[in-house]
Design a protein around this motif. Structure first.
Motif, PDB file in Angstrom:
ATOM      1  N   ALA A  18     -24.825  -3.719 -25.316  1.00 15.24           N
ATOM      2  CA  ALA A  18     -25.698  -3.891 -27.249  1.00 15.24           C
ATOM      3  C   ALA A  18     -25.083  -3.309 -27.561  1.00 15.24           C
ATOM      4  N   VAL A  19     -24.625  -2.284 -27.934  1.00 13.97           N
ATOM      5  CA  VAL A  19     -23.875  -1.869 -29.403  1.00 13.97           C
ATOM      6  C   VAL A  19     -23.399  -2.696 -30.091  1.00 13.97           C
ATOM      7  N   ALA A  20     -21.355  -3.614 -29.384  1.00 11.81           N
ATOM      8  CA  ALA A  20     -21.495  -4.016 -29.793  1.00 11.81           C
ATOM      9  C   ALA A  20     -21.546  -5.470 -30.443  1.00 11.81           C
ATOM     10  N   ALA A  21     -22.803  -5.611 -29.566  1.00 12.05           N
ATOM     11  CA  ALA A  21     -23.848  -7.475 -30.750  1.00 12.05           C
ATOM     12  C   ALA A  21     -24.706  -6.754 -31.978  1.00 12.05           C
ATOM     13  N   GLN A  22     -24.960  -4.852 -31.523  1.00  6.29           N
ATOM     14  CA  GLN A  22     -25.869  -4.721 -33.237  1.00  6.29           C
ATOM     15  C   GLN A  22     -24.771  -4.248 -33.497  1.00  6.29           C
ATOM     16  N   ALA A  23     -23.506  -3.703 -33.593  1.00  3.84           N
ATOM     17  CA  ALA A  23     -22.409  -3.489 -34.846  1.00  3.84           C
ATOM     18  C   ALA A  23     -21.794  -4.928 -36.103  1.00  3.84           C
ATOM     19  N   LYS A  54      -9.895  -7.123 -51.290  1.00  2.35           N
ATOM     20  CA  LYS A  54      -8.716  -9.037 -51.014  1.00  2.35           C
ATOM     21  C   LYS A  54     -10.434  -9.448 -49.914  1.00  2.35           C
ATOM     22  N   VAL A  55     -11.213 -10.284 -50.631  1.00  4.66           N
ATOM     23  CA  VAL A  55     -12.329 -10.552 -49.032  1.00  4.66           C
ATOM     24  C   VAL A  55     -10.975 -12.725 -48.462  1.00  4.66           C
ATOM     25  N   GLN A  56     -11.458 -12.642 -47.506  1.00  4.01           N
ATOM     26  CA  GLN A  56     -10.556 -13.200 -46.328  1.00  4.01           C
ATOM     27  C   GLN A  56     -11.395 -14.037 -46.160  1.00  4.01           C
ATOM     28  N   LYS A  57     -13.298 -14.069 -45.986  1.00  2.19           N
ATOM     29  CA  LYS A  57     -14.150 -15.200 -45.112  1.00  2.19           C
ATOM     30  C   LYS A  57     -14.728 -14.351 -45.213  1.00  2.19           C
ATOM     31  N   ALA A  58     -15.449 -14.921 -45.732  1.00  3.25           N
ATOM     32  CA  ALA A  58     -17.620 -14.424 -46.188  1.00  3.25           C
ATOM     33  C   ALA A  58     -18.647 -15.476 -45.657  1.00  3.25           C
ATOM     34  N   LYS A  59     -19.800 -14.613 -45.352  1.00  2.00           N
ATOM     35  CA  LYS A  59     -20.696 -15.999 -44.912  1.00  2.00           C
ATOM     36  C   LYS A  59     -21.693 -14.945 -44.881  1.00  2.00           C
ATOM     37  N   LEU A  60     -23.195 -15.631 -44.400  1.00  2.00           N
ATOM     38  CA  LEU A  60     -24.303 -15.528 -44.842  1.00  2.00           C
ATOM     39  C   LEU A  60     -24.903 -15.286 -43.754  1.00  2.00           C
ATOM     40  N   CYS A  64     -27.718 -10.997 -44.079  1.00  2.00           N
ATOM     41  CA  CYS A  64     -26.933  -9.874 -44.435  1.00  2.00           C
ATOM     42  C   CYS A  64     -25.860 -10.999 -45.556  1.00  2.00           C
ATOM     43  N   GLY A  65     -24.954 -10.765 -46.317  1.00  2.00           N
ATOM     44  CA  GLY A  65     -23.547 -10.828 -46.441  1.00  2.00           C
ATOM     45  C   GLY A  65     -22.721 -10.505 -45.971  1.00  2.00           C
ATOM     46  N   GLU A  66     -21.568 -10.347 -44.643  1.00  2.00           N
ATOM     47  CA  GLU A  66     -21.114 -10.252 -43.674  1.00  2.00           C
ATOM     48  C   GLU A  66     -19.558 -10.554 -44.373  1.00  2.00           C
ATOM     49  N   LEU A  67     -19.196  -9.864 -45.306  1.00  2.00           N
ATOM     50  CA  LEU A  67     -17.500 -10.303 -45.761  1.00  2.00           C
ATOM     51  C   LEU A  67     -16.487  -9.164 -44.838  1.00  2.00           C
ATOM     52  N   TYR A  68     -15.312 -10.384 -44.228  1.00  2.00           N
ATOM     53  CA  TYR A  68     -14.169 -10.239 -43.704  1.00  2.00           C
ATOM     54  C   TYR A  68     -12.881 -10.002 -44.924  1.00  2.00           C
ATOM     55  N   ALA A  69     -12.549  -8.934 -44.870  1.00  2.00           N
ATOM     56  CA  ALA A  69     -11.679  -8.042 -46.295  1.00  2.00           C
ATOM     57  C   ALA A  69     -10.471  -7.447 -45.845  1.00  2.00           C
ATOM     58  N   LEU A  70     -10.108  -6.870 -47.542  1.00  2.00           N
ATOM     59  CA  LEU A  70      -8.504  -6.042 -47.237  1.00  2.00           C
ATOM     60  C   LEU A  70      -8.882  -5.404 -47.574  1.00  2.00           C
ATOM     61  N   ASP A  71      -9.273  -3.880 -46.845  1.00  2.20           N
ATOM     62  CA  ASP A  71      -9.061  -2.527 -48.161  1.00  2.20           C
ATOM     63  C   ASP A  71      -7.703  -2.371 -48.974  1.00  2.20           C
ATOM     64  N   LYS A  72      -8.105  -1.666 -50.103  1.00  2.00           N
ATOM     65  CA  LYS A  72      -7.218  -0.653 -50.833  1.00  2.00           C
ATOM     66  C   LYS A  72      -5.678  -0.990 -50.509  1.00  2.00           C
ATOM     67  N   ASN A  73      -5.330  -0.357 -48.916  1.00  2.00           N
ATOM     68  CA  ASN A  73      -4.399   0.682 -48.597  1.00  2.00           C
ATOM     69  C   ASN A  73      -4.468  -1.332 -47.461  1.00  2.00           C
ATOM     70  N   GLY A  75      -6.226  -2.398 -45.119  1.00  2.00           N
ATOM     71  CA  GLY A  75      -6.468  -2.263 -43.448  1.00  2.00           C
ATOM     72  C   GLY A  75      -7.671  -3.010 -43.490  1.00  2.00           C
ATOM     73  N   ARG A  76      -8.189  -3.711 -42.120  1.00  2.00           N
ATOM     74  CA  ARG A  76      -8.803  -4.994 -42.304  1.00  2.00           C
ATOM     75  C   ARG A  76     -10.826  -3.716 -42.268  1.00  2.00           C
ATOM     76  N   VAL A  77     -11.322  -4.333 -42.701  1.00  2.00           N
ATOM     77  CA  VAL A  77     -12.854  -4.095 -42.540  1.00  2.00           C
ATOM     78  C   VAL A  77     -13.797  -4.963 -43.024  1.00  2.00           C
ATOM     79  N   GLU A  78     -14.797  -5.048 -42.903  1.00  2.00           N
ATOM     80  CA  GLU A  78     -15.803  -6.077 -42.315  1.00  2.00           C
ATOM     81  C   GLU A  78     -17.337  -5.226 -42.865  1.00  2.00           C
ATOM     82  N   LEU A  79     -17.789  -5.820 -44.169  1.00  2.00           N
ATOM     83  CA  LEU A  79     -18.631  -5.800 -44.788  1.00  2.00           C
ATOM     84  C   LEU A  79     -19.804  -6.551 -45.030  1.00  2.00           C
TER      85      LEU A  79
END
Length: 92
Positions: A18-23, A54-60, A64-73, A75-79
């Protein structure tokens, strides 16, 4: 005792799932505004990149906009981005 262990294990698996699905979807919409008021995915990507990502993939998804990106360092992040204004409302 064995039943208690089995029940505890099953409960732990259900909670983890449940936590993984919500996240993965932030668990809630990022906006309640009509879709006609949303920015394009390209505009959302530009707003996020202007903040140093630096956005690698983006979708709605789920208002919500879900953007998979690299941060300034690097590191991979999901925004999770509000599609009406490009504000980041969550990050994994």
């Amino acid at each position: 005792m064995r039943k208690l262990i089995l029940l505890s294990s099953a409960a732990a698996i259900l909670v983890t799932g449940a936590v993984a699905a919500q996240a993965g979807s932030l668990g809630r919409p990022c906006t309640s505004a009509a879709q006609s008021q949303w920015l394009s995915i390209e505009a959302l990507q530009s707003k996020v990149e202007a903040q140093g990502y630096k956005v690698q993939k983006a979708k709605l998804k789920n208002a919500c906009g879900e953007l998979y990106a690299l941060d300034k360092n690097g590191g991979r992040v999901e925004l999770f981005v509000d599609p009406t204004n490009g504000n980041i409302v969550g990050q994994l």
